[in-house]
Design a protein around this motif. Structure first.
Motif, short mmCIF file in Angstrom:
data_model
loop_
_atom_site.label_atom_id
_atom_site.label_comp_id
_atom_site.label_asym_id
_atom_site.label_seq_id
_atom_site.Cartn_x
_atom_site.Cartn_y
_atom_site.Cartn_z
N GLY A 1 0.73 -1.16 0.07
CA GLY A 1 -0.06 -0.14 0.22
C GLY A 1 0.83 1.39 -0.07
N PHE A 2 0.40 2.21 -0.75
CA PHE A 2 1.16 3.47 -0.91
C PHE A 2 0.28 4.59 -1.42
CE2 PHE A 2 0.72 2.55 -5.32
CZ PHE A 2 1.40 3.44 -5.99
N VAL B 1 5.52 12.09 -4.00
CA VAL B 1 6.77 12.25 -4.85
C VAL B 1 7.77 12.69 -3.66
CG1 VAL B 1 7.80 13.69 -6.40
CG2 VAL B 1 5.44 13.20 -6.42
N PRO B 2 9.00 12.27 -3.87
CA PRO B 2 9.47 11.00 -4.90
C PRO B 2 9.60 9.72 -4.41
CG PRO B 2 11.30 12.19 -3.50
CD PRO B 2 9.97 12.65 -3.01
N MET B 3 8.76 9.49 -3.23
CA MET B 3 8.68 8.26 -2.51
C MET B 3 7.99 7.19 -3.34
SD MET B 3 10.92 9.10 -0.28
CE MET B 3 11.06 7.61 0.36
N GLY B 4 6.91 7.47 -3.69
CA GLY B 4 5.89 6.61 -4.50
C GLY B 4 4.74 7.43 -5.13
N PHE C 1 11.32 6.24 -5.43
CA PHE C 1 12.32 5.71 -4.79
C PHE C 1 12.00 4.56 -4.13
CE2 PHE C 1 14.66 5.11 -0.58
CZ PHE C 1 15.80 4.99 -1.04
N ASP C 2 10.72 4.52 -3.24
CA ASP C 2 10.21 3.23 -2.61
C ASP C 2 9.90 2.25 -3.70
OD1 ASP C 2 11.00 3.85 0.10
OD2 ASP C 2 9.10 5.05 0.24
N ILE C 3 9.09 2.68 -4.82
CA ILE C 3 8.84 1.86 -5.74
C ILE C 3 10.19 1.00 -6.23
CG2 ILE C 3 7.78 1.68 -8.17
CD1 ILE C 3 5.77 2.64 -6.28
N VAL D 1 5.76 -7.08 -7.17
CA VAL D 1 4.85 -6.35 -6.22
C VAL D 1 3.85 -5.96 -6.80
CG1 VAL D 1 4.92 -3.97 -4.79
CG2 VAL D 1 7.00 -5.71 -4.93
N LYS D 2 2.73 -5.92 -6.33
CA LYS D 2 1.27 -5.19 -6.58
C LYS D 2 1.42 -3.99 -5.94
CE LYS D 2 -3.47 -5.65 -6.90
NZ LYS D 2 -4.83 -6.64 -6.54
N TRP D 3 1.29 -2.89 -6.47
CA TRP D 3 1.03 -1.71 -5.82
C TRP D 3 -0.38 -1.23 -5.79
CZ3 TRP D 3 4.95 0.46 -3.44
CH2 TRP D 3 6.35 -0.14 -3.60
N GLN D 4 -0.78 -0.99 -4.44
CA GLN D 4 -1.98 -0.65 -4.27
C GLN D 4 -2.45 0.84 -3.60
OE1 GLN D 4 -5.12 -2.54 -4.53
NE2 GLN D 4 -5.98 -0.44 -4.02
N PRO D 5 -2.74 1.52 -4.23
CA PRO D 5 -3.06 3.04 -3.93
C PRO D 5 -3.95 3.09 -2.69
CG PRO D 5 -3.05 2.98 -6.22
CD PRO D 5 -3.12 1.63 -5.99
N ILE D 6 -3.78 3.65 -1.61
CA ILE D 6 -4.45 3.66 -0.46
C ILE D 6 -4.72 5.25 -0.14
CG2 ILE D 6 -3.92 1.49 0.35
CD1 ILE D 6 -2.01 2.74 2.23
#
Length: 281
Positions: free
Chosen positions: A49-50, A55-58, A69-71, A85-90
């Protein structure tokens, strides 16, 4: 006993057993209390979850691609294990609830370690650190914290900056009008209000401020005041039960540090190595 009644009781009993079995199967497939690492190894997939505006982390760029960066760091860590990795916006203010429910497996997005959060999640070892600051328009002539007396400010809801604001009121809270701060769903909205003069400052992580001002070419238009909240380490957040998963993340990050991949990713996004061992205050 009446034969018809016995049949009805038997059918009802079987229905209850079936319902309980289905319920148990459903829980076993999605329960956050499972060993998430073993499940990720089997499925070759893990959900993180992100906040896709951080910006600029994810963040999601104009083409809809997740970057940051975190991505890059998380993708590199799990690539070592053959896991995608499945990136899930939260909603960032609901991150711990999303983790607890099992909607996501990890929180990885400039997630600062705080005492309050330590009660809810299991943290990895810190992989970077930063400080909080107040960002102001230079035209406001605000150059020190005391200049914020009677002024207004904004912060992202659920951020570690908001926690610091409340936990250490002498640093900033006591200066602001009404001793309150406006909460925004993301930093972009807060910065837009600052730009348009609707608030006088934004409480923000210095790493985000660095990137934002450089990318927008606004470094000459804004002043920045470091706040005395101390250095804040960032780490990955997992469920308390997921010790094996956190150990694997720690091992993966340490490997990237040793082989130079961490430094390369860091240089790409910050122009410097943000590994805590090289942090200069």
């Amino acid at each position: 006993m009446n034969m018809n009644l016995m049949k009805k009781i038997a059918i009802a009993s079987l229905s209850i057993v079936a319902a309980l079995s289905l319920s148990a199967c459903g829980k076993s497939s999605s329960s956050p209390r499972q060993n998430t690492w073993q499940r990720a190894e089997q499925s070759k997939s893990i959900t993180i979850g992100f906040d896709n505006t951080f910006v600029p982390m994810g963040f999601k760029d104009k083409d809809g691609v997740n970057k940051g960066f975190d991505i890059d760091l998380a993708n590199a860590v799990f690539k070592e294990y053959g896991i995608k990795v499945k990136w899930q916006p939260i909603n960032w203010s609901m991150k711990e609830a999303e983790l607890k429910k099992g909607d996501i497996d990890l929180i990885w997005n400039g997630y600062g370690i705080t005492k309050e959060r330590e009660q809810q999640v299991l943290f990895s070892e810190p992989y970077m650190a930063s400080k909080q600051e107040i960002l102001n328009k230079k035209s406001s002539n605000i150059t020190k914290v005391e200049d914020m007396k009677g002024k207004t400010a904004g912060v992202q809801a659920g951020s570690s900056g908001y926690s610091d604001f409340n936990d250490q009121p002498k640093v900033l809270k006591n200066y602001l009008a009404g001793k309150t701060i406006s909460q925004y769903s993301n930093f972009d909205q807060a910065l837009l209000d600052l730009q348009n003069g609707r608030i006088d400052g934004v409480l923000i992580d210095q790493t985000y401020a660095d990137y934002y001002l450089n990318q927008k070419g606004l470094t000459k238009d804004y002043s920045r005041i470091l706040l005395d909240y101390g250095v804040e380490p960032s780490a990955v957040g997992a469920r308390k039960s997921d010790k094996e998963l956190v150990n694997k993340i720690n091992q993966g990050i340490n490997k990237l540090v040793k082989d130079g991949q961490f430094a390369q990713i860091s240089q790409k996004w910050f122009g410097r190595n943000v590994w805590p061992g090289k942090l200069s205050e």
